[in-house]
Motif scaffolding. Structure first.
Motif, PDB file in Angstrom:
ATOM      1  N   ALA A  93       0.832  -1.210   0.000  1.00 40.26           N
ATOM      2  CA  ALA A  93       0.000   0.000   0.000  1.00 40.26           C
ATOM      3  C   ALA A  93       0.863   1.256   0.000  1.00 40.26           C
ATOM      4  O   ALA A  93       0.559   2.229   0.674  1.00 40.26           O
ATOM      5  N   GLY A  94       1.982   1.220  -0.723  1.00 35.86           N
ATOM      6  CA  GLY A  94       2.842   2.382  -0.858  1.00 35.86           C
ATOM      7  C   GLY A  94       3.753   2.633   0.322  1.00 35.86           C
ATOM      8  O   GLY A  94       4.428   3.649   0.364  1.00 35.86           O
ATOM      9  N   LYS A  95       3.804   1.727   1.292  1.00 33.78           N
ATOM     10  CA  LYS A  95       4.652   1.916   2.463  1.00 33.78           C
ATOM     11  C   LYS A  95       5.698   0.818   2.543  1.00 33.78           C
ATOM     12  O   LYS A  95       5.402  -0.350   2.298  1.00 33.78           O
ATOM     13  N   ILE A  96       6.924   1.208   2.905  1.00 28.83           N
ATOM     14  CA  ILE A  96       7.988   0.231   3.138  1.00 28.83           C
ATOM     15  C   ILE A  96       7.783  -0.337   4.533  1.00 28.83           C
ATOM     16  O   ILE A  96       7.668   0.411   5.507  1.00 28.83           O
ATOM     17  N   LEU A  97       7.717  -1.658   4.622  1.00 26.20           N
ATOM     18  CA  LEU A  97       7.416  -2.314   5.891  1.00 26.20           C
ATOM     19  C   LEU A  97       8.684  -2.539   6.703  1.00 26.20           C
ATOM     20  O   LEU A  97       9.712  -2.922   6.170  1.00 26.20           O
ATOM     21  N   GLU A  98       8.595  -2.321   8.005  1.00 27.96           N
ATOM     22  CA  GLU A  98       9.722  -2.482   8.912  1.00 27.96           C
ATOM     23  C   GLU A  98       9.818  -3.921   9.396  1.00 27.96           C
ATOM     24  O   GLU A  98       8.799  -4.580   9.625  1.00 27.96           O
ATOM     25  N   ASN A  99      11.050  -4.411   9.604  1.00 29.73           N
ATOM     26  CA  ASN A  99      11.281  -5.790  10.026  1.00 29.73           C
ATOM     27  C   ASN A  99      10.612  -6.124  11.349  1.00 29.73           C
ATOM     28  O   ASN A  99      10.198  -7.250  11.579  1.00 29.73           O
ATOM     29  N   CYS A 117       0.247  -4.823   9.175  1.00 27.84           N
ATOM     30  CA  CYS A 117       0.538  -4.311   7.835  1.00 27.84           C
ATOM     31  C   CYS A 117      -0.534  -4.630   6.816  1.00 27.84           C
ATOM     32  O   CYS A 117      -0.441  -4.179   5.683  1.00 27.84           O
ATOM     33  N   LYS A 118      -1.537  -5.417   7.179  1.00 24.58           N
ATOM     34  CA  LYS A 118      -2.513  -5.785   6.167  1.00 24.58           C
ATOM     35  C   LYS A 118      -3.417  -4.608   5.832  1.00 24.58           C
ATOM     36  O   LYS A 118      -3.617  -3.706   6.635  1.00 24.58           O
ATOM     37  N   MET A 119      -3.938  -4.641   4.636  1.00 21.08           N
ATOM     38  CA  MET A 119      -4.755  -3.541   4.149  1.00 21.08           C
ATOM     39  C   MET A 119      -6.155  -3.643   4.737  1.00 21.08           C
ATOM     40  O   MET A 119      -6.667  -4.739   4.953  1.00 21.08           O
ATOM     41  N   PRO A 120      -6.800  -2.520   4.986  1.00 22.11           N
ATOM     42  CA  PRO A 120      -8.124  -2.532   5.622  1.00 22.11           C
ATOM     43  C   PRO A 120      -9.267  -2.773   4.635  1.00 22.11           C
ATOM     44  O   PRO A 120     -10.178  -1.978   4.537  1.00 22.11           O
ATOM     45  N   LYS A 141     -11.826 -13.070   0.443  1.00 20.97           N
ATOM     46  CA  LYS A 141     -10.512 -13.530   0.910  1.00 20.97           C
ATOM     47  C   LYS A 141      -9.625 -13.823  -0.287  1.00 20.97           C
ATOM     48  O   LYS A 141      -9.932 -14.660  -1.118  1.00 20.97           O
ATOM     49  N   ALA A 142      -8.554 -13.105  -0.395  1.00 28.19           N
ATOM     50  CA  ALA A 142      -7.595 -13.291  -1.476  1.00 28.19           C
ATOM     51  C   ALA A 142      -6.216 -12.974  -0.935  1.00 28.19           C
ATOM     52  O   ALA A 142      -6.064 -12.347   0.110  1.00 28.19           O
ATOM     53  N   ALA A 143      -5.203 -13.424  -1.651  1.00 29.96           N
ATOM     54  CA  ALA A 143      -3.832 -13.165  -1.231  1.00 29.96           C
ATOM     55  C   ALA A 143      -3.525 -11.680  -1.394  1.00 29.96           C
ATOM     56  O   ALA A 143      -3.899 -11.053  -2.379  1.00 29.96           O
ATOM     57  N   ILE A 144      -2.855 -11.123  -0.416  1.00 32.79           N
ATOM     58  CA  ILE A 144      -2.403  -9.741  -0.480  1.00 32.79           C
ATOM     59  C   ILE A 144      -1.066  -9.743  -1.208  1.00 32.79           C
ATOM     60  O   ILE A 144      -0.170 -10.504  -0.857  1.00 32.79           O
ATOM     61  N   THR A 145      -0.938  -8.910  -2.226  1.00 37.54           N
ATOM     62  CA  THR A 145       0.299  -8.844  -2.992  1.00 37.54           C
ATOM     63  C   THR A 145       1.170  -7.725  -2.447  1.00 37.54           C
ATOM     64  O   THR A 145       0.722  -6.591  -2.315  1.00 37.54           O
ATOM     65  N   MET A 146       2.413  -8.075  -2.131  1.00 43.33           N
ATOM     66  CA  MET A 146       3.397  -7.097  -1.693  1.00 43.33           C
ATOM     67  C   MET A 146       4.505  -7.058  -2.730  1.00 43.33           C
ATOM     68  O   MET A 146       4.839  -8.078  -3.318  1.00 43.33           O
ATOM     69  N   HIS A 147       5.045  -5.891  -2.949  1.00 47.20           N
ATOM     70  CA  HIS A 147       6.135  -5.740  -3.911  1.00 47.20           C
ATOM     71  C   HIS A 147       7.464  -5.917  -3.193  1.00 47.20           C
ATOM     72  O   HIS A 147       7.637  -5.456  -2.067  1.00 47.20           O
TER      73      HIS A 147
END
Length: 118
Positions: A60-66, A73-76, A82-88
């Protein structure tokens, strides 16, 4: 672990290919997810990360922290099916720093000046 507590994630690489989908608990950290990505990375890619520190995950345009949990971090979009959330996935390879030698200039230095007249 109940099925509802798991989040299904897939990861889009720089070349358009995907890794996954995999299911993670909401308590799993992004660092754990990155370790899984490194272990599942396609061996035939030109760019291959050596560790989780060379990977950045973007959701969602944010770099996720370890240190963040996957559940944070999941999108609201709870109303979506129910589907897989795609992260880049972005690979940031560390470039070895070359030693720079100081250039020794022999002779007197020339004074230069530049002016711009408008």
């Amino acid at each position: 672990m109940p099925e509802e507590d798991l989040i299904e994630l897939k990861f889009r690489l720089y070349d358009g290919s995907d890794i996954g989908p995999f299911k993670f608990s909401q308590a799993s950290t992004i660092g754990m997810v990155k370790e899984r990505i490194v272990s599942e990375w396609p061996k035939d890619n030109k760019i291959t990360p050596k560790s989780k520190d060379e990977i950045k995950l973007i959701n969602a345009g944010k770099i996720l922290e370890n240190s963040k949990a996957v559940g944070q971090c999941k999108m609201p979009f709870e109303e979506l099916p129910k589907a897989a959330i795609t992260m880049h996935v972005v690979v940031v390879q560390s470039v070895p720093k070359a030693k720079t030698e100081k250039k020794v200039v022999e002779g007197p230095r020339k004074q230069t000046c530049g002016c711009t007249i408008m």
